[in-house]
Enzyme design. Structure first.
Site, PDB file in Angstrom:
ATOM      1  N   ARG A  89      15.107 -14.842  -9.102  1.00 24.40           N
ATOM      2  CA  ARG A  89      16.011 -15.419  -8.101  1.00 24.40           C
ATOM      3  C   ARG A  89      16.790 -16.547  -8.782  1.00 24.40           C
ATOM      4  NH1 ARG A  89      15.457 -11.507  -5.579  1.00 24.40           N
ATOM      5  NH2 ARG A  89      14.731 -11.224  -3.447  1.00 24.40           N
TER       6      ARG A  89
ATOM      7  N   GLU B 100      25.037 -16.576  -4.038  1.00 30.49           N
ATOM      8  CA  GLU B 100      25.554 -15.280  -4.473  1.00 30.49           C
ATOM      9  C   GLU B 100      26.598 -14.827  -3.467  1.00 30.49           C
ATOM     10  OE1 GLU B 100      22.175 -12.691  -4.815  1.00 30.49           O
ATOM     11  OE2 GLU B 100      21.453 -13.700  -6.593  1.00 30.49           O
TER      12      GLU B 100
ATOM     13  N   HIS C 223      23.436  -9.222  -8.630  1.00 25.18           N
ATOM     14  CA  HIS C 223      22.138  -8.911  -8.002  1.00 25.18           C
ATOM     15  C   HIS C 223      21.995  -7.399  -7.784  1.00 25.18           C
ATOM     16  CE1 HIS C 223      18.823 -10.773  -5.286  1.00 25.18           C
ATOM     17  NE2 HIS C 223      18.422  -9.609  -5.782  1.00 25.18           N
TER      18      HIS C 223
ATOM     19  N   GLY D  88      19.590  -5.489  -9.345  1.00 27.43           N
ATOM     20  CA  GLY D  88      18.283  -5.020  -9.843  1.00 27.43           C
ATOM     21  C   GLY D  88      17.797  -3.743  -9.176  1.00 27.43           C
TER      22      GLY D  88
END
Ligand SMILES: O=CC(=O)O
Length: 328
Positions: free
Chosen positions: A244, A273, A292, A294
């Site tokens: 994070r 973000e 982000h 992932g």
């Protein structure tokens, strides 16, 4: 059972930036009557009785006190993803509502992103791509050499399920693997991948060529990497974050990258973000930032939905819950 007899599942929306991806809608509809936030708000009285579960994807919908107050039959919040730092677990449990997450579904895709960022930063792929597609810059790589991942030392901070998957991948690159866990040494995993445990995070920071953060965000891990920790890293080292954003003190990171305290950073997560367009991190050339992603694969989205559904149905049917998250 007709659609309307199925337990009500609140979702933010279908499609759009934060809505549920269209490809998992049929899967959710097999087990739940889907109710979007708009439908709920338009007909609160009827809908609030029906809703027994909330499906949270991309941190949405926001589960605040107001929502909890208005859902008297809510039993479970099924988070699609492993990180639950966006949920106030204590407050939610005070309402007798359970929270579940999807640690299994996310592991491979998140580990892949960690490797992708490490390789991309080491070999300067983003710069290389820009050079290759620009009309008239120097084409050959002599003055922007990268560094090798093979045989380098990787320090994994957080050897949980994802960290272990990263270590398995790093082995194929003949990397020396160090790891640090704040709470628990993982002897079995350590032996399986030939990793060395660093009791002190400082030792890992000093020895690693690549440091990868794979840690949950909690009050204890908030800004765990700051000026002091960056100063311990090798000037040739790269910091990768797939946990994070707030694990890192971003102001300290900007300073470290500006002054070449470390070689580079590669971040899949930031705070906020997205970053504001004038953020100093965006002005650096020794950084790669991805938005982000992932778990942004077709497979992971599907698997997360399946894992979240299994969790939510277990709660509703009074069965053992595969992945429940508890307040600390
Ligand atoms: O960020 C992704 C996750 O928490 O699974």
């Amino acid at each position: 059972m007709s659609e309307h007899e199925l337990p009500g599942l609140l979702i933010l929306d279908i499609g759009g930036t934060y809505g549920v991806q269209e490809n998992i809608v049929p899967l959710l509809k097999k087990h739940f009557c889907l109710i979007t936030m708009k439908e709920f708000l338009e007909n609160k009285k009827e809908m609030s009785k029906k809703i027994q579960s909330v499906f949270v994807s991309e941190c949405r919908p926001t589960v605040d006190q107001e929502l909890l107050e208005s859902l008297p039959n809510l039993k479970v919040i099924g988070n699609s993803g492993v990180g639950v730092d966006h949920l106030n677990l204590k407050m939610i449990s005070n309402y007798g509502v359970k929270v579940t997450n999807t640690p299994h579904a996310v592991a491979d895709s998140t580990a892949d992103i960690g490797m992708a960022l490490m390789l991309a930063s080491a070999r300067r792929l983003v710069e290389g791509s820009q050079i290759a597609i620009s009309p008239h810059t120097k084409y050959f790589a002599v003055d922007w050499l990268g560094v090798e991942v093979s045989r380098a030392t990787l320090g994994i901070i957080g050897m949980g399920r994802i960290g272990y998957k990263v270590a398995q991948r790093a082995r194929a690159f003949d990397m020396k693997i160090l790891y640090h866990n704040r709470k628990q040494r993982r002897k079995e995993e350590e032996q399986a991948v030939g990793a060395h445990y660093c009791e002190k995070m400082e030792d890992l920071l000093q020895q690693s060529d690549f440091v990868m953060l794979v840690v949950n965000l909690t009050p204890e891990t908030h800004k765990m990497i700051g000026k002091k920790e960056l100063g311990l890293m090798k000037p040739t080292a790269t910091l990768i974050n797939i946990g994070r954003g707030a694990l890192i003190d971003q102001e300290a990171l900007v300073e470290a990258l500006q002054n070449n305290v470390i070689r580079a950073a590669a971040l899949d997560v930031t705070y906020p973000e997205p970053l504001p367009r004038d953020h100093p991190l965006l002005k650096l050339n020794n950084i790669i930032i991805t938005p982000h992603i992932g778990t942004a694969t077709v497979q992971a989205v599907q698997m997360m939905a399946e894992e979240a559904i299994a969790n939510m149905l277990a709660v509703l049917n009074g069965q053992p819950i595969p992945s429940e998250v508890f307040p600390k």
